[in-house]
Design an enzyme around this catalytic site. Structure first.
Site, PDB file in Angstrom:
ATOM      1  N   CYS A 134      41.543  41.921  41.046  1.00 28.42           N
ATOM      2  CA  CYS A 134      40.920  43.074  40.851  1.00 28.42           C
ATOM      3  C   CYS A 134      42.538  44.198  40.883  1.00 28.42           C
ATOM      4  CB  CYS A 134      39.923  43.527  41.692  1.00 28.42           C
ATOM      5  SG  CYS A 134      38.469  42.554  41.548  1.00 28.42           S
ATOM      6  N   CYS A 188      34.773  46.357  43.942  1.00 26.52           N
ATOM      7  CA  CYS A 188      33.835  45.285  44.262  1.00 26.52           C
ATOM      8  C   CYS A 188      33.752  45.047  45.804  1.00 26.52           C
ATOM      9  CB  CYS A 188      34.179  44.309  43.293  1.00 26.52           C
ATOM     10  SG  CYS A 188      35.511  43.251  44.068  1.00 26.52           S
ATOM     11  N   ASN A 212      43.708  45.432  36.762  1.00 29.82           N
ATOM     12  CA  ASN A 212      43.108  44.066  36.967  1.00 29.82           C
ATOM     13  C   ASN A 212      43.960  42.972  35.952  1.00 29.82           C
ATOM     14  OD1 ASN A 212      41.888  45.847  35.091  1.00 29.82           O
ATOM     15  ND2 ASN A 212      39.944  44.313  34.754  1.00 29.82           N
ATOM     16  N   VAL A 213      43.931  41.904  36.542  1.00 30.64           N
ATOM     17  CA  VAL A 213      44.499  40.484  35.639  1.00 30.64           C
ATOM     18  C   VAL A 213      43.545  39.416  35.738  1.00 30.64           C
ATOM     19  CG1 VAL A 213      46.460  39.097  35.407  1.00 30.64           C
ATOM     20  CG2 VAL A 213      46.942  41.532  36.547  1.00 30.64           C
ATOM     21  N   ASN A 253      41.872  35.773  34.279  1.00 30.05           N
ATOM     22  CA  ASN A 253      42.503  34.348  34.185  1.00 30.05           C
ATOM     23  C   ASN A 253      41.268  33.492  33.398  1.00 30.05           C
ATOM     24  OD1 ASN A 253      42.908  31.399  35.282  1.00 30.05           O
ATOM     25  ND2 ASN A 253      44.802  32.293  35.328  1.00 30.05           N
ATOM     26  N   ALA A 254      41.755  32.659  32.687  1.00 36.17           N
ATOM     27  CA  ALA A 254      40.753  31.722  32.158  1.00 36.17           C
ATOM     28  C   ALA A 254      39.667  30.931  32.940  1.00 36.17           C
ATOM     29  CB  ALA A 254      41.258  30.767  31.003  1.00 36.17           C
ATOM     30  N   SER A 255      40.227  30.829  34.451  1.00 37.43           N
ATOM     31  CA  SER A 255      39.574  30.270  35.085  1.00 37.43           C
ATOM     32  C   SER A 255      38.594  31.032  35.961  1.00 37.43           C
ATOM     33  CB  SER A 255      40.432  29.226  36.402  1.00 37.43           C
ATOM     34  OG  SER A 255      41.044  30.375  37.065  1.00 37.43           O
ATOM     35  N   GLU A 259      42.435  47.011  42.380  1.00 36.24           N
ATOM     36  CA  GLU A 259      42.753  47.350  43.922  1.00 36.24           C
ATOM     37  C   GLU A 259      43.370  46.453  44.839  1.00 36.24           C
ATOM     38  OE1 GLU A 259      38.365  48.722  42.352  1.00 36.24           O
ATOM     39  OE2 GLU A 259      40.017  46.983  42.302  1.00 36.24           O
TER      40      GLU A 259
END
Length: 147
Positions: free
Chosen positions: A59, A92, A48-49, A51-53, A61
């Site tokens: 995810c 998810c 998973n990566v 982001n501030a937004s 997967e």
């Protein structure tokens, strides 16, 4: 559900654990690793990566699937997912739908507890996409006659 040979199963679970180490999670601190087994035996890893937004977060997967598809891989045999939680956690809803786009409903999905690799006991829940996403909508539904 197709049975995964033990050696492939162990390699897939190991790859998911390795992928988790690269997770970029400065906000949630919730690391996830995924490993996708292609029909030809290749393993594609994803983490998973964040982001501030928040909306820009991807995810593990979906990372694995998008990496595979971007390299021309479209046929998959199994998926393994692990987190830092002591019990197995399922993908998810958004990931389940993306998995549905590319994988068969009977494809094995291995959900591993965080300590599975250490103790190798009952730390993996085996499921299928059909079990995780019943009554799903897939690409074939777009081909159905409309009234």
């Amino acid at each position: 559900m197709e049975v995964i040979v033990t050696s492939k199963r162990d390699r897939l679970l190991q790859a998911a654990a390795e992928a988790k180490t690269f997770a970029y999670v400065p906000y949630s601190k919730f690391r996830v690793g995924a490993a996708l087994l292609t029909q030809d035996g290749e393993i594609i890893k994803g983490c998973n990566v964040e982001n501030a937004s928040y909306g820009g977060t991807v995810c593990a997967e979906r990372t694995a699937i998008f990496k595979a598809v971007s390299e021309g891989k479209l046929k998959f045999a199994a998926l393994a997912v692990t987190t830092d939680v002591a019990s197995p956690i399922a993908p998810c809803g958004m990931c389940r739908q993306v998995i549905r786009e590319f994988c068969s409903l009977d494809m094995p999905i291995l959900l591993a507890a965080s300590d599975y690799l250490d103790n190798k006991q009952d730390g993996v829940r085996e499921s299928t996409l059909g079990e995780l996403l019943p009554y799903s909508f897939g690409p074939e539904d777009l081909e159905k006659d409309r009234t």
